[in-house]
Design a protein around this motif. Sequence first.
Motif, PDB file in Angstrom:
ATOM      1  N   THR A  45      -6.728 -56.378  -0.873  1.00  8.39           N
ATOM      2  CA  THR A  45      -6.091 -57.115   0.210  1.00  8.39           C
ATOM      3  C   THR A  45      -6.579 -58.559   0.229  1.00  8.39           C
ATOM      4  N   LYS A  46      -6.083 -59.326   1.191  1.00  6.64           N
ATOM      5  CA  LYS A  46      -6.497 -60.714   1.326  1.00  6.64           C
ATOM      6  C   LYS A  46      -7.986 -60.828   1.645  1.00  6.64           C
ATOM      7  N   ALA A  47      -8.514 -59.845   2.395  1.00  6.18           N
ATOM      8  CA  ALA A  47      -9.931 -59.854   2.760  1.00  6.18           C
ATOM      9  C   ALA A  47     -10.831 -59.269   1.682  1.00  6.18           C
ATOM     10  N   GLY A  48     -10.235 -58.736   0.599  1.00  9.08           N
ATOM     11  CA  GLY A  48     -11.028 -58.184  -0.497  1.00  9.08           C
ATOM     12  C   GLY A  48     -11.185 -56.681  -0.470  1.00  9.08           C
ATOM     13  N   HIS A  49     -10.543 -55.997   0.482  1.00 11.23           N
ATOM     14  CA  HIS A  49     -10.623 -54.542   0.552  1.00 11.23           C
ATOM     15  C   HIS A  49      -9.645 -53.910  -0.443  1.00 11.23           C
ATOM     16  N   LYS A  50      -9.935 -52.688  -0.843  1.00  7.35           N
ATOM     17  CA  LYS A  50      -9.094 -51.990  -1.813  1.00  7.35           C
ATOM     18  C   LYS A  50      -7.803 -51.519  -1.168  1.00  7.35           C
ATOM     19  N   ARG A  51      -6.704 -51.684  -1.896  1.00  9.91           N
ATOM     20  CA  ARG A  51      -5.401 -51.164  -1.456  1.00  9.91           C
ATOM     21  C   ARG A  51      -5.174 -49.830  -2.160  1.00  9.91           C
ATOM     22  N   MET A  52      -5.298 -48.732  -1.433  1.00 14.95           N
ATOM     23  CA  MET A  52      -5.204 -47.421  -2.048  1.00 14.95           C
ATOM     24  C   MET A  52      -3.822 -47.176  -2.633  1.00 14.95           C
ATOM     25  N   SER A  53      -2.776 -47.623  -1.936  1.00 11.33           N
ATOM     26  CA  SER A  53      -1.424 -47.421  -2.457  1.00 11.33           C
ATOM     27  C   SER A  53      -1.223 -48.162  -3.781  1.00 11.33           C
ATOM     28  N   ALA A  54      -1.785 -49.385  -3.876  1.00 12.58           N
ATOM     29  CA  ALA A  54      -1.659 -50.153  -5.109  1.00 12.58           C
ATOM     30  C   ALA A  54      -2.448 -49.504  -6.247  1.00 12.58           C
ATOM     31  N   ILE A  55      -3.620 -48.979  -5.940  1.00 13.53           N
ATOM     32  CA  ILE A  55      -4.438 -48.326  -6.967  1.00 13.53           C
ATOM     33  C   ILE A  55      -3.742 -47.082  -7.492  1.00 13.53           C
ATOM     34  N   VAL A  56      -3.182 -46.281  -6.587  1.00 11.29           N
ATOM     35  CA  VAL A  56      -2.460 -45.070  -7.007  1.00 11.29           C
ATOM     36  C   VAL A  56      -1.221 -45.453  -7.815  1.00 11.29           C
ATOM     37  N   GLY A  57      -0.503 -46.486  -7.373  1.00 10.30           N
ATOM     38  CA  GLY A  57       0.670 -46.922  -8.112  1.00 10.30           C
ATOM     39  C   GLY A  57       0.350 -47.378  -9.514  1.00 10.30           C
ATOM     40  N   MET A  58      -0.755 -48.112  -9.680  1.00 12.92           N
ATOM     41  CA  MET A  58      -1.158 -48.554 -11.023  1.00 12.92           C
ATOM     42  C   MET A  58      -1.576 -47.372 -11.883  1.00 12.92           C
ATOM     43  N   ALA A  59      -2.282 -46.399 -11.293  1.00 13.03           N
ATOM     44  CA  ALA A  59      -2.718 -45.223 -12.051  1.00 13.03           C
ATOM     45  C   ALA A  59      -1.522 -44.414 -12.546  1.00 13.03           C
ATOM     46  N   VAL A  60      -0.511 -44.264 -11.698  1.00  6.16           N
ATOM     47  CA  VAL A  60       0.683 -43.515 -12.108  1.00  6.16           C
ATOM     48  C   VAL A  60       1.496 -44.310 -13.124  1.00  6.16           C
ATOM     49  N   PHE A  61       1.570 -45.636 -12.930  1.00  4.69           N
ATOM     50  CA  PHE A  61       2.332 -46.453 -13.877  1.00  4.69           C
ATOM     51  C   PHE A  61       1.754 -46.371 -15.288  1.00  4.69           C
ATOM     52  N   GLN A  63       0.853 -43.972 -16.834  1.00  3.50           N
ATOM     53  CA  GLN A  63       1.292 -42.753 -17.510  1.00  3.50           C
ATOM     54  C   GLN A  63       2.765 -42.818 -17.929  1.00  3.50           C
ATOM     55  N   TYR A  64       3.385 -44.000 -17.795  1.00  5.28           N
ATOM     56  CA  TYR A  64       4.810 -44.085 -18.124  1.00  5.28           C
ATOM     57  C   TYR A  64       5.066 -43.833 -19.606  1.00  5.28           C
ATOM     58  N   TRP A  65       4.035 -43.959 -20.423  1.00  7.43           N
ATOM     59  CA  TRP A  65       4.201 -43.731 -21.857  1.00  7.43           C
ATOM     60  C   TRP A  65       4.601 -42.285 -22.145  1.00  7.43           C
ATOM     61  N   TYR A  66       4.150 -41.381 -21.284  1.00  2.84           N
ATOM     62  CA  TYR A  66       4.479 -39.969 -21.468  1.00  2.84           C
ATOM     63  C   TYR A  66       5.791 -39.605 -20.772  1.00  2.84           C
ATOM     64  N   TRP A  67       6.146 -40.346 -19.703  1.00  5.58           N
ATOM     65  CA  TRP A  67       7.389 -40.083 -18.989  1.00  5.58           C
ATOM     66  C   TRP A  67       7.835 -41.391 -18.352  1.00  5.58           C
ATOM     67  N   PHE A  68       8.840 -42.039 -18.964  1.00  8.77           N
ATOM     68  CA  PHE A  68       9.192 -43.409 -18.567  1.00  8.77           C
ATOM     69  C   PHE A  68       9.657 -43.555 -17.123  1.00  8.77           C
ATOM     70  N   LEU A  74       4.865 -49.159 -10.475  1.00 12.12           N
ATOM     71  CA  LEU A  74       4.158 -50.440 -10.530  1.00 12.12           C
ATOM     72  C   LEU A  74       4.507 -51.322  -9.324  1.00 12.12           C
ATOM     73  N   SER A  75       5.672 -51.103  -8.731  1.00  8.25           N
ATOM     74  CA  SER A  75       6.073 -51.924  -7.580  1.00  8.25           C
ATOM     75  C   SER A  75       5.123 -51.764  -6.394  1.00  8.25           C
ATOM     76  N   LEU A  76       4.343 -50.669  -6.355  1.00  6.41           N
ATOM     77  CA  LEU A  76       3.378 -50.494  -5.269  1.00  6.41           C
ATOM     78  C   LEU A  76       2.227 -51.489  -5.349  1.00  6.41           C
ATOM     79  N   THR A  77       2.029 -52.097  -6.503  1.00  8.91           N
ATOM     80  CA  THR A  77       0.912 -53.028  -6.684  1.00  8.91           C
ATOM     81  C   THR A  77       1.303 -54.477  -6.414  1.00  8.91           C
ATOM     82  N   PHE A  78       2.585 -54.748  -6.209  1.00  6.67           N
ATOM     83  CA  PHE A  78       3.041 -56.128  -6.057  1.00  6.67           C
ATOM     84  C   PHE A  78       2.670 -56.687  -4.681  1.00  6.67           C
ATOM     85  N   THR A  79       2.253 -57.941  -4.689  1.00  8.86           N
ATOM     86  CA  THR A  79       1.930 -58.674  -3.465  1.00  8.86           C
ATOM     87  C   THR A  79       2.653 -60.017  -3.489  1.00  8.86           C
ATOM     88  N   PRO A  80       3.310 -60.420  -2.410  1.00  7.96           N
ATOM     89  CA  PRO A  80       4.026 -61.700  -2.411  1.00  7.96           C
ATOM     90  C   PRO A  80       3.068 -62.878  -2.605  1.00  7.96           C
TER      91      PRO A  80
END
Length: 269
Positions: A45-61, A63-68, A74-80
Amino acid sequence: VKDVRALLEGVVKDKHEDVMAKFGAIIATSILDAGGRNVTISLTTKAGHKRMSAIVGMAVFCQYWYWFPLAPFLSLTFTPTCLIGVNRELKMPVFDWLSNTKPSTFDYPPMTQVKTEKAPTKVATAILSTTAKTEARKKGKKEEAEGGEKMDVVKEEGGEEKKDGEKEGEKEGEEGEGEAKEKKKAKEPNTTMLNNPARVLPAQKKFISIPADCRYEAVSKKLFGMVLLRDQKPGEEAQFVEVTVPANAEAQREEDEPPPPEPFEYSED
């Protein structure tokens, strides 16, 4: 980024490149252009805390090599990449942010241009000299002489047209060189004024400040994302940014809630 983008475009356009390599290059290009080039990947986040939704989204993304179909996670990790100044009433006042960088440093990269092939020009039909002489002999000696004079005139006109075309090409080339020299002579300013709200990249945050003569000051020192402003001249009338809705945008309709289930009796049997 410019070199990386050029490399990815080369892989996509290469007909002899492997299909999986093209697939990866297309995904990489999509990440660079995500959100209209107005978002970035951030796991905190802006304050430096972990974004759990973004971390989970990156972890799942990953694995796209096995299932596209997992790639959209990856859109869960995007920040304006925005900088929005608001007052106590959450309205956006009209003022400018100061960026101590040149405009081209953090400007939008140029859009990909599709090269259109020029239509082939018509080629003048060639007339054989033997056919002209044969026709002239049939009509007589006088007509043959007149026909010879006409052929000479056509040749001269064609030569003059070529010379005129060459001169026009030289003039256009000189004008293009003159414009390029003028652009080089024009020095780029060392600072950039950004209208509120503005697009600010993470690497650009440290160069952002509020001008000294500005009416507003930031409550927080972190100038990124949503920033609360303090009005130093509350007695004067302020101007605010008007948020307009496109004319072709459809109004959101509220969906009807489903009816409650009918009464029933529960039995363990």
